[in-house]
Write a protein that holds these residues in place. Structure first.
Motif, PDB file in Angstrom:
ATOM      1  N   ILE A  30       0.832  -1.198   0.000  1.00  0.00           N
ATOM      2  CA  ILE A  30       0.000   0.000   0.000  1.00  0.00           C
ATOM      3  C   ILE A  30       0.867   1.248   0.000  1.00  0.00           C
ATOM      4  N   HIS A  31       0.622   2.108  -0.993  1.00  0.00           N
ATOM      5  CA  HIS A  31       1.387   3.351  -1.121  1.00  0.00           C
ATOM      6  C   HIS A  31       0.449   4.464  -1.596  1.00  0.00           C
ATOM      7  N   THR A  32      -0.090   5.231  -0.645  1.00  0.00           N
ATOM      8  CA  THR A  32      -0.992   6.324  -1.007  1.00  0.00           C
ATOM      9  C   THR A  32      -0.326   7.691  -0.902  1.00  0.00           C
ATOM     10  N   GLY A  33       0.850   7.736  -0.297  1.00  0.00           N
ATOM     11  CA  GLY A  33       1.501   9.020  -0.044  1.00  0.00           C
ATOM     12  C   GLY A  33       1.111   9.620   1.296  1.00  0.00           C
ATOM     13  N   ILE A  34       0.194   8.967   2.008  1.00  0.00           N
ATOM     14  CA  ILE A  34      -0.255   9.425   3.326  1.00  0.00           C
ATOM     15  C   ILE A  34      -0.011   8.282   4.306  1.00  0.00           C
ATOM     16  N   GLY A  35       0.989   8.431   5.144  1.00  0.00           N
ATOM     17  CA  GLY A  35       1.410   7.340   6.021  1.00  0.00           C
ATOM     18  C   GLY A  35       0.303   6.802   6.905  1.00  0.00           C
ATOM     19  N   PHE A  36      -0.480   7.677   7.500  1.00  0.00           N
ATOM     20  CA  PHE A  36      -1.539   7.201   8.399  1.00  0.00           C
ATOM     21  C   PHE A  36      -2.624   6.467   7.625  1.00  0.00           C
ATOM     22  N   PHE A  37      -2.950   6.931   6.437  1.00  0.00           N
ATOM     23  CA  PHE A  37      -3.940   6.258   5.595  1.00  0.00           C
ATOM     24  C   PHE A  37      -3.441   4.875   5.190  1.00  0.00           C
ATOM     25  N   ASP A  38      -2.150   4.772   4.850  1.00  0.00           N
ATOM     26  CA  ASP A  38      -1.559   3.459   4.557  1.00  0.00           C
ATOM     27  C   ASP A  38      -1.741   2.520   5.757  1.00  0.00           C
ATOM     28  N   HIS A  39      -1.515   3.047   6.953  1.00  0.00           N
ATOM     29  CA  HIS A  39      -1.639   2.273   8.187  1.00  0.00           C
ATOM     30  C   HIS A  39      -3.082   1.772   8.374  1.00  0.00           C
ATOM     31  N   MET A  40      -4.051   2.618   8.042  1.00  0.00           N
ATOM     32  CA  MET A  40      -5.460   2.234   8.169  1.00  0.00           C
ATOM     33  C   MET A  40      -5.829   1.150   7.152  1.00  0.00           C
ATOM     34  N   LEU A  41      -5.394   1.309   5.914  1.00  0.00           N
ATOM     35  CA  LEU A  41      -5.680   0.309   4.884  1.00  0.00           C
ATOM     36  C   LEU A  41      -4.974  -1.007   5.187  1.00  0.00           C
ATOM     37  N   ASP A  42      -3.804  -0.931   5.801  1.00  0.00           N
ATOM     38  CA  ASP A  42      -3.087  -2.128   6.246  1.00  0.00           C
ATOM     39  C   ASP A  42      -3.933  -2.890   7.261  1.00  0.00           C
ATOM     40  N   CYS A  64      -5.291  16.256   1.453  1.00  0.00           N
ATOM     41  CA  CYS A  64      -5.440  14.802   1.367  1.00  0.00           C
ATOM     42  C   CYS A  64      -6.796  14.369   0.811  1.00  0.00           C
ATOM     43  N   HIS A  65      -7.700  15.308   0.561  1.00  0.00           N
ATOM     44  CA  HIS A  65      -9.090  14.975   0.250  1.00  0.00           C
ATOM     45  C   HIS A  65      -9.236  14.073  -0.971  1.00  0.00           C
ATOM     46  N   HIS A  66      -8.714  14.505  -2.110  1.00  0.00           N
ATOM     47  CA  HIS A  66      -8.908  13.750  -3.350  1.00  0.00           C
ATOM     48  C   HIS A  66      -8.274  12.368  -3.269  1.00  0.00           C
ATOM     49  N   THR A  67      -7.102  12.282  -2.678  1.00  0.00           N
ATOM     50  CA  THR A  67      -6.408  10.993  -2.564  1.00  0.00           C
ATOM     51  C   THR A  67      -7.236   9.994  -1.767  1.00  0.00           C
ATOM     52  N   GLY A 129      -0.844  12.672   8.336  1.00  0.00           N
ATOM     53  CA  GLY A 129      -1.213  13.538   7.220  1.00  0.00           C
ATOM     54  C   GLY A 129      -2.640  13.346   6.765  1.00  0.00           C
ATOM     55  N   MET A 130      -3.481  12.742   7.632  1.00  0.00           N
ATOM     56  CA  MET A 130      -4.860  12.435   7.263  1.00  0.00           C
ATOM     57  C   MET A 130      -5.829  13.244   8.113  1.00  0.00           C
ATOM     58  N   ASP A 131      -6.636  14.076   7.459  1.00  0.00           N
ATOM     59  CA  ASP A 131      -7.665  14.824   8.169  1.00  0.00           C
ATOM     60  C   ASP A 131      -8.717  13.847   8.689  1.00  0.00           C
ATOM     61  N   THR A 132      -9.104  13.972   9.951  1.00  0.00           N
ATOM     62  CA  THR A 132     -10.056  13.016  10.513  1.00  0.00           C
ATOM     63  C   THR A 132     -11.421  13.108   9.836  1.00  0.00           C
ATOM     64  N   MET A 134     -11.903  13.097   6.846  1.00  0.00           N
ATOM     65  CA  MET A 134     -11.816  12.255   5.650  1.00  0.00           C
ATOM     66  C   MET A 134     -12.112  10.789   5.937  1.00  0.00           C
ATOM     67  N   ILE A 135     -12.153  10.393   7.196  1.00  0.00           N
ATOM     68  CA  ILE A 135     -12.491   9.001   7.524  1.00  0.00           C
ATOM     69  C   ILE A 135     -13.921   8.720   7.081  1.00  0.00           C
ATOM     70  N   ARG A 136     -14.840   9.631   7.414  1.00  0.00           N
ATOM     71  CA  ARG A 136     -16.218   9.476   6.951  1.00  0.00           C
ATOM     72  C   ARG A 136     -16.286   9.519   5.426  1.00  0.00           C
ATOM     73  N   GLU A 137     -15.568  10.433   4.811  1.00  0.00           N
ATOM     74  CA  GLU A 137     -15.616  10.562   3.348  1.00  0.00           C
ATOM     75  C   GLU A 137     -15.108   9.299   2.655  1.00  0.00           C
ATOM     76  N   PHE A 138     -14.089   8.668   3.228  1.00  0.00           N
ATOM     77  CA  PHE A 138     -13.572   7.420   2.677  1.00  0.00           C
ATOM     78  C   PHE A 138     -14.642   6.339   2.718  1.00  0.00           C
ATOM     79  N   PHE A 139     -15.260   6.148   3.880  1.00  0.00           N
ATOM     80  CA  PHE A 139     -16.260   5.092   4.005  1.00  0.00           C
ATOM     81  C   PHE A 139     -17.508   5.399   3.179  1.00  0.00           C
ATOM     82  N   TYR A 140     -17.855   6.665   3.038  1.00  0.00           N
ATOM     83  CA  TYR A 140     -18.970   7.038   2.163  1.00  0.00           C
ATOM     84  C   TYR A 140     -18.669   6.608   0.732  1.00  0.00           C
ATOM     85  N   ALA A 141     -17.456   6.916   0.262  1.00  0.00           N
ATOM     86  CA  ALA A 141     -17.052   6.570  -1.107  1.00  0.00           C
ATOM     87  C   ALA A 141     -17.057   5.056  -1.306  1.00  0.00           C
TER      88      ALA A 141
END
Length: 195
Positions: A30-42, A64-67, A129-132, A134-141
Motif C-alpha cells: 500500500i502506497h498512497t503518499g499518506i502514512g496514516f492512511f496506509d496504516h489504516m488500509l493495512d 489529502c481529500h482527493h487521494t 497527514g490524514m484529516d479526521t 476524511m475518515i467518513r468521506e472514505f467510508f462514504y465513497a
C-alpha cells in the motif's frame, strides 16, 4: 471461483490502482503518499484477510481529500467487481471491535443498495497527514461505490488514533464475514432474486 479484481481510475487529481483478492491471507502493498492512511488500509486488509495492493499518485500539495476519497471509490469498485453476482455469500457481516479504551461497531449488508450511517466524534483535526473528517468521506465513497449498506459507530472512545484504527479493522472483519460462502445457499441470498 476466483474472487479478485483490479481497478484503475485516473483523473486530473489522482491516479489510482487497486488490486484485491477477497480470499487472500492479509498480504498488502500500500502506497498512497499518506502514512496514516496506509496504516489504516493495512489494518483493513490484515484483519479482513484480504490481499490488497494500492498505488496512488494524488494532488497532496493541495490536501489529502482527493487521494482518500478517490481511493475509497476505487476500493469500492474492486469489492463490487470481485463479488460478481454475490451468489452463495453470507451477505451480512458485523463486528464489535475493542482497541484499548475504544469500542467500535461495524455492520454491513451487501444488498446492492448504498447507504452509510457514520457515528464517530473525533476531537483531533488530523492524524499524521490524514484529516479526521476524511475518515467518513472514505467510508462514504466505499459504501456507494461498492453498493453496500454500511454502519459504523464508535460506541466508546478517547484516543483518536485508536478510534480510527478500530473503525478500519472492524470494517475489514465485517466485510470478511459478509463475503464468506454459505454452503446452504444456492444463488443470491434475497427474495428479489439478485443483489
Amino acid at each position: 471461483m476466483n474472487r479478485t479484481a483490479e481497478c484503475n481510475r485516473k483523473t486530473k487529481e489522482t491516479n489510482i490502482s487497486v488490486a484485491l483478492d477477497l480470499d487472500g491471507a492479509g498480504k498488502k502493498d500500500i502506497h498512497t503518499g499518506i502514512g496514516f492512511f496506509d496504516h489504516m488500509l493495512d489494518g483493513f486488509a490484515r484483519h479482513g484477510l484480504f490481499d490488497l495492493r494500492v498505488e496512488v499518485s494524488g494532488d497532496l500539495e493541495v490536501d489529502c481529500h482527493h487521494t482518500i476519497e478517490d481511493t475509497g471509490i476505487v476500493l469500492g469498485q474492486a469489492i463490487r467487481q470481485a463479488l460478481g453476482d454475490k451468489s452463495g455469500i453470507r451477505r451480512y457481516g458485523h463486528c464489535i471491535l475493542p482497541m484499548d479504551e475504544t469500542l467500535a461497531l461495524c455492520a454491513i449488508d451487501l444488498s446492492g443498495r448504498p447507504y452509510l450511517k457514520f457515528d464517530a466524534d473525533f476531537t483531533a483535526e488530523c492524524l499524521g497527514g490524514m484529516d479526521t473528517e476524511m475518515i467518513r468521506e472514505f467510508f462514504y465513497a466505499v459504501s456507494y461505490s461498492a453498493m453496500m449498506n454500511l454502519h459504523l459507530r464508535i460506541m466508546d472512545g478517547g484516543n483518536n488514533h485508536h478510534m480510527a484504527e478500530a473503525l478500519f479493522k472492524s470494517f475489514g472483519k465485517s466485510l470478511d464475514m459478509a463475503v464468506q460462502k454459505e454452503p446452504r445457499i444456492d444463488g443470491a441470498w434475497t427474495t428479489k432474486g439478485s443483489l
